[in-house]
Scaffold this active site. Structure first.
Site, PDB file in Angstrom:
ATOM      1  CG  ASP A   1      -5.219   5.137   4.970  1.00 39.60           C
ATOM      2  OD1 ASP A   1      -4.952   5.304   3.702  1.00 39.60           O
ATOM      3  OD2 ASP A   1      -6.048   6.283   5.263  1.00 39.60           O
TER       4      ASP A   1
ATOM      5  CE  LYS B   1      -6.107  -0.472   0.789  1.00 38.03           C
ATOM      6  NZ  LYS B   1      -6.212   0.352   1.943  1.00 38.03           N
TER       7      LYS B   1
ATOM      8  N   GLY C   1      -3.305   5.670  -1.126  1.00 36.19           N
ATOM      9  CA  GLY C   1      -1.714   6.117  -0.874  1.00 36.19           C
ATOM     10  C   GLY C   1      -1.253   4.920  -0.276  1.00 36.19           C
ATOM     11  CG  HIS C   2      -1.924   1.525  -1.605  1.00 31.30           C
ATOM     12  ND1 HIS C   2      -2.356   0.494  -2.388  1.00 31.30           N
ATOM     13  CD2 HIS C   2      -2.968   2.168  -0.948  1.00 31.30           C
ATOM     14  CE1 HIS C   2      -3.736   0.745  -2.524  1.00 31.30           C
ATOM     15  NE2 HIS C   2      -4.164   1.538  -1.712  1.00 31.30           N
TER      16      HIS C   2
ATOM     17  CD  GLN D   1      -9.987   4.143  -2.675  1.00 34.14           C
ATOM     18  OE1 GLN D   1     -10.332   3.391  -3.500  1.00 34.14           O
ATOM     19  NE2 GLN D   1      -9.040   4.695  -2.839  1.00 34.14           N
TER      20      GLN D   1
HETATM   21  P1  GDP Z   1      -2.848   1.627   2.702  1.00 38.57           P
HETATM   22  O1  GDP Z   1      -3.477   2.427   2.122  1.00 38.57           O
HETATM   23  O2  GDP Z   1      -3.652   0.456   3.102  1.00 38.57           O
HETATM   24  O3  GDP Z   1      -1.518   0.823   1.786  1.00 38.57           O
HETATM   25  O4  GDP Z   1      -2.102   1.976   3.975  1.00 38.57           O
HETATM   26  P2  GDP Z   1      -1.298   3.515   4.340  1.00 38.57           P
HETATM   27  O5  GDP Z   1       0.209   3.367   3.523  1.00 38.57           O
HETATM   28  O6  GDP Z   1      -2.115   4.476   3.805  1.00 38.57           O
HETATM   29  O7  GDP Z   1      -1.068   3.349   5.559  1.00 38.57           O
HETATM   30  C1  GDP Z   1      -0.358   2.479   6.452  1.00 38.57           C
HETATM   31  C2  GDP Z   1       0.594   3.127   7.392  1.00 38.57           C
HETATM   32  O8  GDP Z   1       0.956   2.308   8.245  1.00 38.57           O
HETATM   33  C3  GDP Z   1       1.839   3.189   6.338  1.00 38.57           C
HETATM   34  O9  GDP Z   1       2.470   4.557   7.108  1.00 38.57           O
HETATM   35  C4  GDP Z   1       2.546   2.183   6.797  1.00 38.57           C
HETATM   36  O10 GDP Z   1       3.868   2.524   6.470  1.00 38.57           O
HETATM   37  C5  GDP Z   1       2.321   1.941   8.235  1.00 38.57           C
HETATM   38  N1  GDP Z   1       2.234   0.642   8.645  1.00 38.57           N
HETATM   39  C6  GDP Z   1       2.028  -0.774   7.905  1.00 38.57           C
HETATM   40  N2  GDP Z   1       2.180  -1.699   8.643  1.00 38.57           N
HETATM   41  C7  GDP Z   1       2.561  -1.229   9.901  1.00 38.57           C
HETATM   42  C8  GDP Z   1       2.750  -2.094  11.040  1.00 38.57           C
HETATM   43  O11 GDP Z   1       2.544  -3.099  10.996  1.00 38.57           O
HETATM   44  N3  GDP Z   1       3.173  -1.164  12.097  1.00 38.57           N
HETATM   45  C9  GDP Z   1       3.134   0.052  12.168  1.00 38.57           C
HETATM   46  N4  GDP Z   1       3.648   0.802  13.250  1.00 38.57           N
HETATM   47  N5  GDP Z   1       3.137   0.896  10.917  1.00 38.57           N
HETATM   48  C10 GDP Z   1       2.737  -0.110   9.870  1.00 38.57           C
HETATM   49  P1  IMO Z   2      -6.000   3.804   0.568  1.00 39.71           P
HETATM   50  O1  IMO Z   2      -6.102   2.811  -0.850  1.00 39.71           O
HETATM   51  C1  IMO Z   2      -8.528   6.082   3.336  1.00 39.71           C
HETATM   52  C2  IMO Z   2     -11.920   8.537   2.012  1.00 39.71           C
HETATM   53  C3  IMO Z   2     -11.863   9.943   1.721  1.00 39.71           C
HETATM   54  C4  IMO Z   2     -13.269  10.330   1.840  1.00 39.71           C
HETATM   55  C5  IMO Z   2     -13.799   9.304   0.917  1.00 39.71           C
HETATM   56  C6  IMO Z   2     -14.035   9.840  -0.462  1.00 39.71           C
HETATM   57  O2  IMO Z   2      -4.833   4.637   0.703  1.00 39.71           O
HETATM   58  O3  IMO Z   2      -6.805   2.933   1.641  1.00 39.71           O
HETATM   59  P2  IMO Z   2     -12.824  10.221  -2.729  1.00 39.71           P
HETATM   60  O4  IMO Z   2     -11.456  11.058  -2.858  1.00 39.71           O
HETATM   61  O5  IMO Z   2     -12.464   8.542  -2.567  1.00 39.71           O
HETATM   62  O6  IMO Z   2     -13.875  10.663  -3.385  1.00 39.71           O
HETATM   63  O7  IMO Z   2     -12.884  10.235  -1.018  1.00 39.71           O
HETATM   64  O8  IMO Z   2     -13.025   8.221   0.889  1.00 39.71           O
HETATM   65  N1  IMO Z   2     -10.868   7.794   1.127  1.00 39.71           N
HETATM   66  C7  IMO Z   2      -9.911   7.079   1.790  1.00 39.71           C
HETATM   67  N2  IMO Z   2      -9.395   7.023   2.820  1.00 39.71           N
HETATM   68  N3  IMO Z   2      -7.684   5.599   2.514  1.00 39.71           N
HETATM   69  C8  IMO Z   2      -8.139   5.693   1.143  1.00 39.71           C
HETATM   70  O9  IMO Z   2      -7.225   5.024   0.181  1.00 39.71           O
HETATM   71  C9  IMO Z   2      -9.057   6.579   0.538  1.00 39.71           C
HETATM   72  N4  IMO Z   2      -9.621   6.874  -0.320  1.00 39.71           N
HETATM   73  C10 IMO Z   2     -10.452   7.534  -0.226  1.00 39.71           C
HETATM   74  O10 IMO Z   2     -10.904  10.348   2.797  1.00 39.71           O
HETATM   75  O11 IMO Z   2     -13.709  10.102   3.160  1.00 39.71           O
HETATM   76 MG    MG Z   3      -3.575   4.814   2.313  1.00 41.51          MG
END
Ligand code: GDP
Ligand code: IMO
Ligand code: MG
Length: 423
Positions: free
Chosen positions: A13, A16, A40-41, A221
């Protein structure tokens, strides 16, 4: 041509999806190489927000080719729902998405097994996303898996055999379940998949590279969730590190070019497992509130803490990071002091390397830096950065030994500051 790789350096998270979308115009191909719908991107642009799970984040930028590689695990039902949602908003995937025949399929019973194994672990559960990731990779490695390419030949028979094996395990575990509905949706997903190019994508990608095309690999991840190098057993079941791009796409290590390592200005983790810099006080709550730190897939509260440079240095080493990307800088706009963990105290001894086990008795050693107390989200260039922010960046660059190329100051595509352009 070389393959560049973008990886999360923390516990996932990091942002990416946003950065892959921003970088996509510089590439011809965007490829996912591991993980599945546990990811979840999130991407935001033109007032719209999208969350991608299995589909690469290059899908919104023109006619780029997007690849779901062999290292990915794919749930056809979730894939169909995701693709249909995108199509509704005018982003058709047809002719732009290639899926590896060697990618493994997540079956409805894999999801049930995920739930059953978690229930059996009780208090020591991993806190998985419940998407069947672990059981699917288990079947892959134990040579029992079902692959995308299987749906072209004798599929029903192969499915029935795999399902029967799972049913036996679930029966032995006395685990109650009903997959009538999910199985129906799953088979609809299987039919839906057939309209896409299901190919041996390792050939496609290598041919594209030979023809001068550039490829960006999108990690899912993060490094600390890697099955080998993460905080085992509280990890996911794939290689999230740079080497995973080679095995998950069929590209040689000699093809790897730049490695973008992406991290938040602080740190989060979702699910169970050790997190040395976790904050249980109002500072942690403040970071969660300001950063909207709730899971993109599960909605779960993310645990929040200060940046952990012991873990980050380890990730930089394992991944061979050449460029750093710092996200969510704006979230720390309003703190008098920013802390950074530079070492761990273990049994009274200070160490600066990442140890075998961080589950107990690890106490973070912090340095404190002055906060910048200036709103950053509207900034357009690094000439606007406050001095304290520049000091934080320089401190991180020195500790990690890699330059920070991009700074993100908000969730939108436009809220991205590129500090230098490559030669
Ligand atoms: P990913 O899994 O690595 O793609 O990241 P996620 O989407 O799960 O989580 C990142 C969260 O931070 C999302 O809700 C983005 O919209 C938000 N986000 C990304 N970059 C920034 C930033 O620079 N500032 C803030 N406030 N939010 C951000
Ligand atoms: P993105 O790509 C954050 C965590 C789960 C759990 C562990 C194993 O959005 O960054 P799984 O379902 O993969 O067997 O769970 O890994 N986990 C993540 N945490 N971001 C993710 O993906 C994750 N994908 C799995 O919460 O601790
Ligand atoms: Mg994510």
């Amino acid at each position: 041509m070389k393959v560049d790789v973008l990886l999360g350096l923390q516990w996932g998270d990091e942002g990416k999806g946003k950065v892959v979308d921003v970088l996509t115009p510089d590439y011809d191909v965007v490829a996912r190489f591991q993980g599945g719908p546990n990811a979840g991107h999130t991407l935001e642009f033109e007032g719209q927000k999208y969350v991608l799970r299995s589909i690469p984040s290059g899908i919104f930028q023109g006619d780029k080719v997007n690849i779901i590689g062999n290292g990915v695990v794919l749930d056809p039902a979730l894939f169909k729902a995701e693709a249909e949602e995108l199509a509704k908003s005018g982003h058709s995937l047809k002719d732009r998405l290639i899926i590896s025949k060697k990618a493994h399929l997540i079956m409805p019973t894999h999801r049930v097994l995920d739930a059953a194994y978690e229930a059996a672990k009780g208090d020591s559960k991993v806190g998985t996303t419940g998407k069947g990731i672990g059981p699917t990779y288990t079947d892959k490695v134990s040579r029992n898996g079902l692959r995308v390419g299987d749906l072209l030949h004798n599929f029903d028979q192969k499915y029935a055999a795999a399902k029967a094996r799972h049913e036996q395990i679930l029966h032995d575990m006395h685990f109650e379940y009903d997959i009538t509905e999910t199985e129906k949706a799953w088979f609809e997903g299987i039919e839906y998949l057939k309209q896409f190019q299901l190919v041996d994508s390792e050939h496609v990608i290598n041919q594209m590279l030979d023809n001068g095309k550039s490829v960006l690999c999108e990690g899912a991840q993060g490094t600390m969730l890697d099955v080998d190098f993460g905080s085992y057993p509280f990890v996911t079941s794939s290689n999230t590190v740079c080497a995973g791009a080679c095995t998950g796409l069929g590209v040689s290590p000699r093809r790897i070019g730049d490695v973008y390592g992406i991290f938040k200005a602080y740190c989060t983790r979702v699910g169970s497992g050790p997190f040395p810099t976790e904050l249980f006080d109002e500072v942690g709550d403040k970071i969660r509130d300001l950063g909207h730190e709730y899971g993109a897939v599960t909605g779960r509260k993310r645990r929040c803490g200060w940046i952990d440079l012991v873990a980050l240095k380890y990730a930089v080493m394992i991944d061979g990071v050449t460029k750093l990307i710092m996200m969510k800088s704006d979230v720390l706009d309003d703190f008098d002091t920013i802390k950074a963990c530079v070492a761990y105290k273990v049994n009274g001894e200070e160490i600066d390397h990442f140890p075998f086990d961080i589950s107990e008795g690890v106490e973070p050693v912090y340095v404190e830096l002055p906060g910048w107390k200036t709103p950053m989200s509207k900034m357009k260039g690094e000439d606007e950065f406050p001095e304290e922010f520049n000091n934080y960046l320089s401190f991180l660059e020195e500790e990690l030994g890699v330059p920070v190329k991009i700074v993100s100051v908000g969730p939108d595509r436009e809220q991205t500051i590129v500090r230098y352009v490559d030669d």
